[in-house]
Structures are given as structure tokens and as C-alpha cells.
Scaffold this active site. Structure first.
Site, short mmCIF file in Angstrom:
data_model
loop_
_atom_site.label_atom_id
_atom_site.label_comp_id
_atom_site.label_asym_id
_atom_site.label_seq_id
_atom_site.Cartn_x
_atom_site.Cartn_y
_atom_site.Cartn_z
N TYR A 147 8.05 1.58 -8.13
CA TYR A 147 7.01 1.88 -9.11
C TYR A 147 7.22 3.25 -9.74
CZ TYR A 147 4.35 -2.24 -7.83
OH TYR A 147 3.96 -3.54 -7.63
N THR B 140 8.04 6.48 1.25
CA THR B 140 7.73 7.37 2.38
C THR B 140 6.44 6.85 3.03
OG1 THR B 140 6.66 8.84 0.78
CG2 THR B 140 8.86 9.47 1.54
N ALA C 15 0.04 7.74 -12.43
CA ALA C 15 -0.82 6.75 -11.78
C ALA C 15 -0.41 5.38 -12.29
CB ALA C 15 -2.29 7.03 -12.11
N ALA D 169 -2.86 17.52 -4.40
CA ALA D 169 -3.42 16.87 -5.61
C ALA D 169 -4.01 15.51 -5.23
CB ALA D 169 -2.32 16.69 -6.66
N CYS E 128 -0.72 5.28 -2.08
CA CYS E 128 -0.51 6.71 -1.80
C CYS E 128 -1.70 7.49 -1.25
CB CYS E 128 0.03 7.40 -3.04
SG CYS E 128 1.70 6.82 -3.41
N LYS F 48 -6.27 -1.64 -8.51
CA LYS F 48 -6.96 -1.17 -9.71
C LYS F 48 -6.49 -2.06 -10.85
CE LYS F 48 -5.12 2.59 -11.74
NZ LYS F 48 -4.46 3.89 -11.99
P1 NAD Z 1 8.56 1.50 -3.78
O1 NAD Z 1 8.43 0.98 -2.41
O2 NAD Z 1 8.02 0.72 -4.93
O3 NAD Z 1 10.12 1.77 -4.10
C1 NAD Z 1 11.00 2.41 -3.22
C2 NAD Z 1 12.37 1.75 -3.39
O4 NAD Z 1 13.34 2.52 -2.67
C3 NAD Z 1 12.47 0.34 -2.82
O5 NAD Z 1 12.83 -0.57 -3.85
C4 NAD Z 1 13.58 0.44 -1.75
O6 NAD Z 1 14.39 -0.72 -1.67
C5 NAD Z 1 14.36 1.63 -2.25
N1 NAD Z 1 15.22 2.29 -1.25
C6 NAD Z 1 14.93 2.61 0.04
N2 NAD Z 1 15.98 3.26 0.58
C7 NAD Z 1 16.94 3.37 -0.37
C8 NAD Z 1 18.24 3.94 -0.42
N3 NAD Z 1 18.76 4.58 0.63
N4 NAD Z 1 18.94 3.86 -1.56
C9 NAD Z 1 18.43 3.23 -2.64
N5 NAD Z 1 17.20 2.67 -2.67
C10 NAD Z 1 16.47 2.74 -1.54
O7 NAD Z 1 7.91 2.97 -3.75
P2 NAD Z 1 7.21 3.75 -4.96
O8 NAD Z 1 5.81 3.28 -5.14
O9 NAD Z 1 8.14 3.79 -6.12
O10 NAD Z 1 7.10 5.21 -4.30
C11 NAD Z 1 8.25 6.00 -4.07
C12 NAD Z 1 7.80 7.39 -3.68
O11 NAD Z 1 7.06 7.98 -4.77
C13 NAD Z 1 6.87 7.46 -2.48
O12 NAD Z 1 7.16 8.62 -1.75
C14 NAD Z 1 5.49 7.56 -3.09
O13 NAD Z 1 4.58 8.25 -2.26
C15 NAD Z 1 5.75 8.38 -4.33
N6 NAD Z 1 4.83 8.16 -5.45
C16 NAD Z 1 4.42 6.90 -5.77
C17 NAD Z 1 3.58 6.71 -6.87
C18 NAD Z 1 3.11 5.34 -7.27
O14 NAD Z 1 2.29 5.26 -8.20
N7 NAD Z 1 3.55 4.26 -6.66
C19 NAD Z 1 3.19 7.81 -7.64
C20 NAD Z 1 3.65 9.08 -7.29
C21 NAD Z 1 4.46 9.24 -6.18
C1 UGA Z 2 -2.77 8.17 -7.66
C2 UGA Z 2 -2.90 9.48 -8.44
O1 UGA Z 2 -3.91 9.33 -9.45
C3 UGA Z 2 -1.57 9.86 -9.10
O2 UGA Z 2 -1.69 11.13 -9.73
C4 UGA Z 2 -0.49 9.92 -8.02
O3 UGA Z 2 0.77 10.21 -8.60
C5 UGA Z 2 -0.43 8.60 -7.30
O4 UGA Z 2 -1.73 8.30 -6.72
C6 UGA Z 2 0.55 8.59 -6.16
O5 UGA Z 2 0.87 9.63 -5.62
O6 UGA Z 2 0.91 7.47 -5.83
P1 UGA Z 2 -2.76 5.60 -8.30
O7 UGA Z 2 -2.96 5.41 -6.84
O8 UGA Z 2 -1.68 4.85 -8.97
O9 UGA Z 2 -2.48 7.15 -8.61
O10 UGA Z 2 -4.11 5.24 -9.07
P2 UGA Z 2 -5.51 6.01 -9.27
O11 UGA Z 2 -5.90 5.85 -10.67
O12 UGA Z 2 -5.48 7.38 -8.73
O13 UGA Z 2 -6.50 5.12 -8.39
C7 UGA Z 2 -6.42 5.12 -6.98
C8 UGA Z 2 -7.60 4.35 -6.42
O14 UGA Z 2 -8.82 5.05 -6.62
C9 UGA Z 2 -7.81 2.97 -7.09
O15 UGA Z 2 -8.15 2.03 -6.11
C10 UGA Z 2 -8.96 3.21 -8.04
O16 UGA Z 2 -9.70 2.05 -8.33
C11 UGA Z 2 -9.78 4.23 -7.25
N1 UGA Z 2 -10.65 5.07 -8.10
C12 UGA Z 2 -10.10 5.91 -9.01
C13 UGA Z 2 -12.02 5.03 -7.92
O17 UGA Z 2 -12.53 4.28 -7.08
N2 UGA Z 2 -12.81 5.83 -8.69
C14 UGA Z 2 -12.29 6.68 -9.62
O18 UGA Z 2 -13.08 7.41 -10.29
C15 UGA Z 2 -10.91 6.72 -9.79
#
Ligand code: NAD
Ligand code: UGA
Length: 464
Positions: free
Chosen positions: A16, A93, A166, A225, A278, A341
């Protein structure tokens, strides 16, 4: 790498974060070659196909515009690392599910495996960028692993560049971020690496929004954050319970306090609780870090944010059962929404999982509709925690539209705030349902006054 300029980028992890972030970099930096590499063959195949592996508004055209030009998706991890000047590490992670710190600490095995393969393959100078969310001081461990395992004369500089996007708004968040945060070392090489990454973002992000700090501040700021955002939701959710007791309206309270510029209006929408991959994991990680550093009072403070979140979900189920004459055994309940969401197909830690499981434990029959979530994922998410395959086979069905979910149901429960739920034909739904027809709106998405006019019994969180 020519001089200090980055020319080729690779990202480990096509999830993602990795997929959309690299697509945006490729779109904004046509002079850079960007390759996203993942171990997951199906995921890479999907990124190379017409149907991308994640649903995210606006993502398809961005990918279509650059894929095959300067954006590439591959399973050739070694090749991608070898060719890159700068390597983003964007692997998962998750919360550790075994051993020391189980259920709380971050599991860093994917980070470590990525560092080891980078060390094994690299030659020359590489900038390694932590994009994943990690515990503070992980950059030190990554550097040690890289230096201990390189078999060539490779040199590395490790940076922290957490992602704040997000889901559901990833493209606008990436296109116009509030800030880009880059943490780096204070040596000449560290500063040069920071400047090289700044130069990549400066292709579209105004320079004053690109913040540079030391490594540990950057790593910690990401966890903080998410903790502050989650804390706002738990704070307003705790007040929603008081509103229900007193006749105050939680939205009116949120609006009134949000107009104070010191508080601000965003992230004050009460709900059945926050979900997503997260918030919970990062709060658990923060709590564990505080305990590890001998700060139990700080750990307890942040842990309370999680406790309120769990309480909010069970409180909601309690309302449903009590309102429906203390039994939902054998009753059909239509579920609107399963994603954590709107505008995403992601169900990780969705509050819908806990609510649906608790309803199944009460022996309700669930008719679930979500516009984007794959039915197999719903099935997999509900399995476990006392929900056996036999229960799902007899007491759960997936519906192809909201009207099918409402048909012959005793209650309709809204768990995700999809826009399409605002324009449902509630008169038609009322006719389809058994009477009394209950609506439990966990997202304040259905037209409450309109519902009462049709004859529904309505419960909305935080409305007395
Ligand atoms: P995800 O599970 O969707 O994707 C992670 C990918 O990494 C998987 O496809 C997996 O196969 C791959 N992978 C694992 N080990 C690998 C390797 N050695 N080489 C290549 N690929 C490998 O995870 P995500 O939601 O993209 O989140 C990734 C990180 O970003 C996490 O630490 C998460 O906390 C952070 N993050 C996520 C979001 C979000 O909105 N999902 C937002 C901000 C930060
Ligand atoms: C959240 C943060 O907003 C991002 O900045 C961050 O990068 C990300 O986590 C991450 O580290 O993965 P995300 O989880 O994608 O993003 O979505 P949010 O919009 O933050 O919503 C999180 C949850 O809180 C959802 O279930 C949403 O419905 C809920 N929410 C959000 C509420 O219940 N009320 C609100 O006012 C806002």
C-alpha cells in the site's frame, strides 16, 4: 549515481505504501528510473496487469502514465538493488506474534532480511531509506547489518523517510504532502545523502515543506504522529459515550471544540473505533518502546488510547444486543461495509472484524455487503477467535448490494462510511426488512432523520 544526483531508485515492498509512493515519484521525476521489487509473485503480476492489487482512488491513471516508461514492477530483487543508487525499504513491520514482546513489539524480520539482501548484492555507494514505520533507533541496527554483511567495498548511508499517506487519499497525500520528513546522519556523507533525497522530492514538493532532522527524531516522529491521530479519535469516542448518556450530540461537540484553532476540526469524527494496519500496531510499538526504556507511566498513558478503542467496539455491539430485546440469536443482520474506512479495499484491523465476530458469537446471521472488499478476504478475516468455518458457512453470507443485505433482516448495521450509503433508498429498505426495523449506524453515514420518518428504530453513535 552521477555526482550527488540519484538516477535509479529501487523500492523493496510493493504494498500500500511502496506501490503508490513509487508511482508518484516516477510520475513527478521522469528523469529517474524507478523499480519496485517484491517477493510476492502474484502482487507483482497484479501491479503489471490492468487490475492493480490495491484499490486507491486516482492510482490507476498515475500508474498507467508511467509503467513501462520509468516505473517497473519486478520480482528480480537482486537486479533491482544492484542497479539502484537509492533503495527505499517499504516492507511490512507487523506486531510481533511470538517470543519477547509478543503482541506489542514491531516484528523487524522483514527489515532485517531486506538489509541482508541489500548488503549481499550491493557494490559502490548506496543510500538506504527506511520508508517502513519502525521503532526509534532501527537505523542503527540497519547500518550494522549492512556493514557486517557486505562482501564488496560497498558503502552505505542510512536515512529515515517515514510515509504519512492515508489510504483512500494516498494520491492527493503524495501529490501535496503536509510535509516530507527526512532524517539523516550528521557526517558529510550523511548530509550529502539527505540532500540527494531532498532533491528527489523537490521535483514537486515546495522546499519549505521538506523537513530534515536527525535520524532518531524522524523515526520517532512517525510513531508519535500516528499516536496523536489515534488519540484524537479515542478522545472523541470516549466523549460519544457521555453524549449518549446526557443528550448532547457528539458532532455538535466536535464542531464546537474544533473551531478553537488550537484544537482544529480534523480527526474528531466519532465512530465504532479506528482500524487500519497502522494505528494499533504503531501504538503498541510506542507503548512497548516506553516500557523498554523504563517509562511505565508514559506506556500506560498511550495504552489507554487502545483500550478506549476496544471498548468502543464492544460498547456498540452491546447497544445492538440490548436494543434488539437482548437476543440476536438466529436474527438476520445486514452489514453495510467491511473495509476499515471508505475508498479502500484494505480490511487490516478493520473494526468491522471485531463487531462481526461478536455478532456471530451472539449467533446472529450476517448478510455482509462491501463495494470493494473481496468476499474471500471477508471470510479469512472473520475466521478465528472462536469463529469456526462451520459458523461462517451457516451464519454468514456475502451480498452483492445493500438491498440484498437488508432483505428480510431485523437490523442494518453500518460499519464503513462508503459514500454510496448516503443515497440508499431507505423507503425501499424499510419495506424489505422485518419489523421493528433497526438501524445501528456506527459511522453516522445514513440519513438519521429520514430514517425515523420511514419508521426505523435508529441508533447513531454519540447521539442521545
Ligand atoms: P504491505 O504488507 O502492503 O506491503 C509490504 C510488502 O513488502 C509485501 O508485499 C511483502 O511481500 C513485501 N516484502 C517483504 N519482505 C520483502 C523483501 N525482503 N523484499 C521485497 N519485498 C518484501 O505493507 P504496507 O501497508 O505497504 O506498509 C509498509 C510499511 O509502511 C509498514 O511499516 C507500515 O507501517 C508503513 N506505512 C503504511 C501505511 C499504509 O497506509 N498502509 C502508511 C504509512 C506507513
Ligand atoms: C493513518 C494516518 O492517517 C496516516 O497519516 C499514516 O500514514 C497511516 O495511518 C499509517 O501510518 O499507516 P490510515 O490508517 O490509512 O492512515 O487512515 P486514517 O484516515 O488515519 O483512518 C484510520 C482509522 O481511523 C479508520 O478506521 C477511520 O475510519 C478512523 N477515523 C479517522 C475515525 O474513526 N475518525 C476520524 O475522525 C478519523
Amino acid at each position: 549515481m552521477s555526482g550527488r544526483q540519484v538516477e535509479t531508485i529501487c523500492c523493496l515492498g510493493a504494498g500500500y505504501v511502496g506501490g503508490p509512493t513509487m508511482a508518484m515519484i516516477a510520475a513527478k521525476c521522469p528523469h529517474l528510473q524507478v523499480t519496485v521489487a517484491d517477493l510476492n509473485i502474484q502482487r507483482i503480476a497484479a501491479w503489471n496487469s490492468a487490475i492493480l492489487p490495491i484499490y486507491e482512488p486516482g492510482l490507476d491513471p498515475v500508474v498507467a502514465g508511467v509503467r513501462g516508461r520509468n516505473l517497473h514492477f519486478t520480482t528480480d530483487i537482486h537486479g533491482a538493488i544492484a542497479a539502484a543508487d537509492l533503495i527505499f525499504v517499504s516492507v511490512g513491520t507487523p506486531t510481533k506474534s511470538y517470543g519477547i514482546g509478543t503482541g506489542r513489539a514491531a516484528d523487524l524480520r522483514y527489515i532485517e532480511a531486506a538489509a541482508r539482501v541489500i548488503a549481499e548484492v550491493s557494490e559502490g555507494h548506496k543510500i538506504i531509506v527506511e520508508k517502513s514505520t519502525i521503532p526509534v533507533r532501527t537505523a542503527g541496527a540497519v547500518r550494522t547489518i549492512l556493514e557486517a554483511n557486505t562482501t564488496s567495498n560497498a558503502t552505505f548511508e542510512v536515512l529515515s523517510n517515514p510515509e504519512f499517506l492515508a489510504e483512500g487519499t494516498a494520491i492527493q497525500d503524495l501529490e501535496s504532502p503536509d510535509r516530507i520528513l527526512i532524517g539523516g546522519g550528521n557526517t558529510a556523507a550523511g548530509k550529502a545523502a539527505v540532500e540527494a533525497l531532498v532533491a528527489v522530492y523537490a521535483n514537486w514538493v515546495p522546499r519549505e515543506r521538506i523537513l530534515t532532522t536527525n535520524l532518531w527524531s524522524s523515526e520517532l516522529s512517525k510513531l508519535v504522529a500516528n499516536a496523536f491521530l489515534a488519540q484524537r479519535i479515542s478522545s472523541i469516542n470516549s466523549i460519544s459515550a457521555l453524549c449518549e448518556k446526557t443528550g448532547a450530540d457528539v458532532d455538535e461537540v466536535a464542531h464546537a471544540i474544533g473551531m478553537d484553532s488550537r484544537i482544529g476540526p480534523r480527526f474528531l469524527k466519532s465512530s465504532i473505533g479506528f482500524g487500519g494496519s497502522c494505528f494499533q500496531k504503531d501504538l503498541l510499538n510506542l507503548v512497548y518502546l516506553c516500557e523498554s526504556f523504563g517509562l511505565p507511566e508514559v506506556a500506560k498513558y498511550w495504552n489507554q488510547v487502545l483500550r478506549i478503542n476496544d471498548w468502543q467496539k464492544s460498547r456498540f455491539v452491546g447497544k445492538i444486543v440490548r436494543a434488539m430485546f437482548n437476543t440476536i440469536n438466529g436474527k438476520r443482520i445486514g452489514i453495510l461495509g467491511f473495509a476499515f474506512k471508505k475508498d479502500t479495499n484494505d480490511t487490516r484491523e478493520s473494526p468491522a472484524i471485531r463487531v462481526c465476530r461478536d455478532l456471530l458469537h451472539e449467533r446472529a446471521h450476517l448478510a455482509i455487503y462491501d463495494p470493494q472488499v473481496d468476499p474471500n478476504i471477508i471470510y479469512q478475516e472473520l475466521l478465528g477467535d472462536g469463529v469456526a468455518p462451520t459458523i461462517l458457512e451457516s451464519n454468514m453470507e456475502i451480498c452483492s448490494d445493500p438491498y440484498a443485505a437488508a432483505n428480510k433482516s431485523h437490523a442494518l448495521v453500518a460499519l464503513t462510511e462508503w459514500d454510496e450509503f448516503q443515497t440508499l433508498d431507505m423507503g425501499r429498505i424499510y419495506e424489505l426488512m422485518l419489523k421493528p426495523a433497526f438501524v445501528f449506524d456506527g459511522r453516522d453515514i445514513l440519513p438519521a432523520e429520514d430514517l425515523k420518518g420511514h419508521g426505523f428504530e435508529v441508533f447513531t453513535i454519540g447521539k442521545g
